[in-house]
Design a protein around this motif. Sequence first.
Motif, PDB file in Angstrom:
ATOM      1  N   ILE A   1      83.932  49.823  55.967  1.00  0.00           N
ATOM      2  CA  ILE A   1      82.497  49.726  55.720  1.00  0.00           C
ATOM      3  C   ILE A   1      82.088  48.289  55.423  1.00  0.00           C
ATOM      4  O   ILE A   1      82.881  47.487  54.935  1.00  0.00           O
ATOM      5  CB  ILE A   1      82.033  50.651  54.572  1.00  0.00           C
ATOM      6  CG1 ILE A   1      82.787  50.329  53.269  1.00  0.00           C
ATOM      7  CG2 ILE A   1      82.197  52.110  54.946  1.00  0.00           C
ATOM      8  CD1 ILE A   1      82.243  51.093  52.066  1.00  0.00           C
ATOM      9  N   ASN A   2      80.831  48.002  55.707  1.00  0.00           N
ATOM     10  CA  ASN A   2      80.230  46.714  55.367  1.00  0.00           C
ATOM     11  C   ASN A   2      78.739  46.948  55.136  1.00  0.00           C
ATOM     12  O   ASN A   2      78.047  47.468  56.015  1.00  0.00           O
ATOM     13  CB  ASN A   2      80.431  45.697  56.493  1.00  0.00           C
ATOM     14  CG  ASN A   2      79.844  44.342  56.149  1.00  0.00           C
ATOM     15  OD1 ASN A   2      80.274  43.685  55.209  1.00  0.00           O
ATOM     16  ND2 ASN A   2      78.848  43.913  56.914  1.00  0.00           N
ATOM     17  N   GLU A   3      78.287  46.621  53.937  1.00  0.00           N
ATOM     18  CA  GLU A   3      76.884  46.798  53.559  1.00  0.00           C
ATOM     19  C   GLU A   3      76.403  48.219  53.819  1.00  0.00           C
ATOM     20  O   GLU A   3      75.304  48.460  54.337  1.00  0.00           O
ATOM     21  CB  GLU A   3      75.999  45.782  54.285  1.00  0.00           C
ATOM     22  CG  GLU A   3      76.322  44.334  53.911  1.00  0.00           C
ATOM     23  CD  GLU A   3      75.411  43.336  54.603  1.00  0.00           C
ATOM     24  OE1 GLU A   3      74.657  43.750  55.500  1.00  0.00           O
ATOM     25  OE2 GLU A   3      75.458  42.149  54.242  1.00  0.00           O
ATOM     26  N   GLY A   4      77.263  49.180  53.486  1.00  0.00           N
ATOM     27  CA  GLY A   4      76.871  50.584  53.547  1.00  0.00           C
ATOM     28  C   GLY A   4      77.002  51.255  54.893  1.00  0.00           C
ATOM     29  O   GLY A   4      76.735  52.453  55.011  1.00  0.00           O
ATOM     30  N   ALA A   5      77.410  50.529  55.916  1.00  0.00           N
ATOM     31  CA  ALA A   5      77.566  51.111  57.245  1.00  0.00           C
ATOM     32  C   ALA A   5      79.024  51.036  57.668  1.00  0.00           C
ATOM     33  O   ALA A   5      79.750  50.113  57.287  1.00  0.00           O
ATOM     34  CB  ALA A   5      76.685  50.384  58.258  1.00  0.00           C
ATOM     35  N   ALA A   6      79.450  52.012  58.459  1.00  0.00           N
ATOM     36  CA  ALA A   6      80.795  51.977  59.016  1.00  0.00           C
ATOM     37  C   ALA A   6      80.842  50.944  60.134  1.00  0.00           C
ATOM     38  O   ALA A   6      79.909  50.818  60.929  1.00  0.00           O
ATOM     39  CB  ALA A   6      81.184  53.350  59.547  1.00  0.00           C
ATOM     40  N   THR A   7      81.936  50.195  60.187  1.00  0.00           N
ATOM     41  CA  THR A   7      82.060  49.152  61.195  1.00  0.00           C
ATOM     42  C   THR A   7      83.534  48.861  61.431  1.00  0.00           C
ATOM     43  O   THR A   7      84.402  49.298  60.675  1.00  0.00           O
ATOM     44  CB  THR A   7      81.322  47.878  60.757  1.00  0.00           C
ATOM     45  OG1 THR A   7      81.338  46.923  61.829  1.00  0.00           O
ATOM     46  CG2 THR A   7      81.971  47.242  59.536  1.00  0.00           C
TER      47      THR A   7
END
Length: 384
Positions: free
Chosen positions: A233-239
Amino acid sequence: MKKLTLLFIAFIAILSFTACTEDDGFTFTAKPDPEGISFMNQTADTYTLTSANANNLAERFVWNEVDFDVQTPINYELQGAAEESFSSYSVLGDVTDNNLAVSIGSMLDLAEEAGLDNDPETEAPNTGNIYFRVRAYVGADAGNVVEQTSNILTVSVTLPEATEDAVELKRELYLVGDATAAGWNPDNNNTPIFRDAENDDIYYFEGRFAGGDGVEGFKLIESLGNWQPQWGINEGAATSSDILGGDPQAFPVSDDAFYSFTLNAADGTYTFESIDASSAPTYSAMGIIGTATTGDDSGWNQDIDFTQSTFNPHIWYINGIEIFEGEAKIRADNDWTDSWGDDTFLSGQGNNNNDPNIVVTPGTYNVWFNDLDGRYLFIPQVSE
């Protein structure tokens, strides 16, 4: 004399108004960014392209933002070409963000323009290169456009040759981390999460995660034994590391409990919620049965047993099983009281009893099954 004075004042006022009006029409002068523009994402060694997966994400191209020293949005045009000269090219998207997802279908179109095909009867190669670049620009017409073009990115692609028993190779995602059975070891019989049968970008997993104080959580890897690409995750999003240009953070796990996890790899959305699995039956045995296990009807007489996970009693696996042409079912405790199947191969979800048989493609597979939600996964094992 008084009239002349008034006329003179009016004349001066008109001149002043005109001058102010002209001053209000000032423009910014755009300048190319001295730092330039270049791709930031890591690409795969080669991309396997099949028409069956045309709608799936092949790669998300990421580039640095440029500064043209103007107070106006900057547009980015991702271009793809069959030749490195870019004598002709396709515009794959025009965005104000510094990234763009490209589908397998778009790469296939470029591969076909490059003269590649998957027909073993033709002399055309099935492996080659396609090319990408990104153009940054401001302005809407030829007279005022200021632009900069990136380096050319060479991408290797393969179109698997069509054969009667060709096995589709799809992206797998495996759990890794101190909240999982494998720990932080990327090559420890890591449990995969289960791919949707209709949409290859959507994944599911119901099971135990050993969270708690001092536990970092879990990530996902695409290839056993390799840390890249990895998902988090990064800043609340999956990536993924390919999208982000660096390693993402782990998905956090607050407690040692059972959770339901879903991931859409195409848009970075995910859910992670605790579930109550206390009433789910715990089986003593799980097996695969059917003509697919032997190649003839004798396969319906004997189960080939799965191994039960010691970390999560609802997860079962068989590594390196040879599958023959035919059909299969998964059943519990060597009888037909509880059994699962579906009309899709490689991945699917059974609902118990009255499910259809799984029609298979011959090959060698690692097979995983989750008795909490009836999902199964056949992972082809391709010889190097």
